[in-house]
Write a protein that holds these residues in place. Structure first.
Motif, short mmCIF file in Angstrom:
data_model
loop_
_atom_site.label_atom_id
_atom_site.label_comp_id
_atom_site.label_asym_id
_atom_site.label_seq_id
_atom_site.Cartn_x
_atom_site.Cartn_y
_atom_site.Cartn_z
N GLN A 1 0.86 -1.18 0.00
CA GLN A 1 0.00 0.00 0.00
C GLN A 1 0.89 1.23 0.00
O GLN A 1 1.58 1.50 0.98
CB GLN A 1 -0.90 0.00 1.24
N ALA A 2 0.86 1.96 -1.10
CA ALA A 2 1.66 3.17 -1.22
C ALA A 2 0.84 4.39 -0.84
O ALA A 2 -0.37 4.43 -1.06
CB ALA A 2 2.17 3.32 -2.65
N LEU B 1 8.66 15.69 -1.01
CA LEU B 1 7.58 14.79 -0.65
C LEU B 1 8.21 13.52 -0.11
O LEU B 1 9.33 13.15 -0.48
CB LEU B 1 6.71 14.44 -1.85
N ARG B 2 7.45 12.85 0.74
CA ARG B 2 7.91 11.57 1.28
C ARG B 2 6.85 10.52 0.99
O ARG B 2 5.72 10.62 1.47
CB ARG B 2 8.14 11.69 2.79
N LEU B 3 7.23 9.53 0.21
CA LEU B 3 6.33 8.43 -0.10
C LEU B 3 6.57 7.28 0.86
O LEU B 3 7.70 7.02 1.26
CB LEU B 3 6.55 7.95 -1.54
N SER B 4 5.50 6.61 1.20
CA SER B 4 5.59 5.45 2.10
C SER B 4 4.95 4.24 1.44
O SER B 4 4.04 4.37 0.62
CB SER B 4 4.90 5.74 3.43
N CYS B 5 5.44 3.09 1.82
CA CYS B 5 4.89 1.83 1.31
C CYS B 5 4.80 0.87 2.49
O CYS B 5 5.81 0.54 3.11
CB CYS B 5 5.78 1.27 0.21
N ARG C 1 13.37 -7.95 -1.74
CA ARG C 1 13.90 -6.72 -2.31
C ARG C 1 12.73 -5.74 -2.45
O ARG C 1 11.60 -6.15 -2.66
CB ARG C 1 14.52 -6.97 -3.68
N MET C 2 13.01 -4.46 -2.33
CA MET C 2 11.97 -3.45 -2.47
C MET C 2 12.43 -2.39 -3.45
O MET C 2 13.62 -2.08 -3.56
CB MET C 2 11.67 -2.80 -1.12
N GLY C 3 11.46 -1.84 -4.16
CA GLY C 3 11.82 -0.83 -5.14
C GLY C 3 10.69 0.15 -5.39
O GLY C 3 9.54 -0.10 -5.03
N TRP C 4 11.07 1.26 -5.98
CA TRP C 4 10.12 2.27 -6.43
C TRP C 4 10.27 2.42 -7.94
O TRP C 4 11.39 2.50 -8.47
CB TRP C 4 10.38 3.62 -5.76
N PHE C 5 9.14 2.47 -8.61
CA PHE C 5 9.09 2.71 -10.04
C PHE C 5 8.10 3.86 -10.27
O PHE C 5 7.30 4.17 -9.39
CB PHE C 5 8.63 1.46 -10.79
N ARG C 6 8.17 4.46 -11.44
CA ARG C 6 7.22 5.53 -11.74
C ARG C 6 6.82 5.49 -13.20
O ARG C 6 7.56 5.00 -14.06
CB ARG C 6 7.81 6.90 -11.39
N ASN D 1 7.88 -3.28 8.58
CA ASN D 1 7.41 -3.65 7.23
C ASN D 1 7.06 -2.43 6.39
O ASN D 1 6.03 -2.39 5.72
CB ASN D 1 6.20 -4.59 7.31
N THR D 2 7.92 -1.45 6.43
CA THR D 2 7.66 -0.25 5.66
C THR D 2 8.88 0.18 4.85
O THR D 2 10.03 -0.14 5.20
CB THR D 2 7.25 0.93 6.57
N MET D 3 8.61 0.89 3.77
CA MET D 3 9.65 1.45 2.93
C MET D 3 9.26 2.89 2.62
O MET D 3 8.07 3.21 2.55
CB MET D 3 9.76 0.66 1.62
N THR D 4 10.25 3.74 2.50
CA THR D 4 9.96 5.13 2.18
C THR D 4 10.83 5.61 1.03
O THR D 4 11.87 5.03 0.73
CB THR D 4 10.18 6.05 3.39
N LEU D 5 10.38 6.65 0.39
CA LEU D 5 11.17 7.33 -0.63
C LEU D 5 11.09 8.82 -0.31
O LEU D 5 10.04 9.44 -0.49
CB LEU D 5 10.65 7.06 -2.03
N GLN D 6 12.18 9.36 0.17
CA GLN D 6 12.27 10.79 0.45
C GLN D 6 12.70 11.49 -0.84
O GLN D 6 13.77 11.18 -1.38
CB GLN D 6 13.27 11.07 1.56
N MET D 7 11.87 12.39 -1.30
CA MET D 7 12.14 13.07 -2.57
C MET D 7 12.34 14.55 -2.30
O MET D 7 11.41 15.23 -1.85
CB MET D 7 10.98 12.85 -3.54
#
Length: 123
Positions: free
Chosen positions: A4-5, A17-21, A32-37, A76-82
């Motif tokens: 759930q993103a 922005l900070r995205l969470s998963c 493995r975890m990743g972000w795609f767009r 159990n979380t992943m983030t993408l700080q942008m």
């Protein structure tokens, strides 16, 4: 594995922005975890990836120095700080998980996908 993103939104160029998963996985560190767009009218592309342990990371060249991927295996979380966002970062961002702890930047190595969250960067 269900993902759930969240965290997308509208931001001005130069902003952050900070995205969470959030992931439902029995042993999150085995994935493995990743972000795609995917930008409008374009194919989905790799953004960032992290190994199961969190030790190894990889970024596409266009976001190096601006984006930071991280994970918390206990939660159990992943983030993408942008940071320093640009209009060309506008896209739907997807978090993804794979069935190996080794990181990968290949879309085909990810079996599980979140629903996507929209990031819009205005100029």
């Amino acid at each position: 594995v269900q993902l759930q993103a969240s965290g997308g939104g509208l931001v001005q160029a130069g902003g952050s922005l900070r995205l969470s998963c959030a992931a439902s996985a029995r042993t999150f560190s085995r994935h493995r975890m990743g972000w795609f767009r995917q930008a409008p009218g374009k194919e989905r592309e790799f953004v960032a990836a992290m190994s199961g342990s969190g030790v190894t990371t990889d970024y596409t060249d266009s976001v190096k120095g601006r984006f930071t991927i991280s994970r918390d295996n206990a939660r159990n979380t992943m983030t993408l700080q942008m940071n320093s966002l640009k209009p060309e970062d506008t896209a739907v961002y997807y978090c993804a998980a794979g069935d190996s702890a080794y990181y990968s930047n290949r879309e085909s190595d990810y079996a599980y996908w979140g629903q996507g969250t929209l990031v819009t960067v205005s100029s």
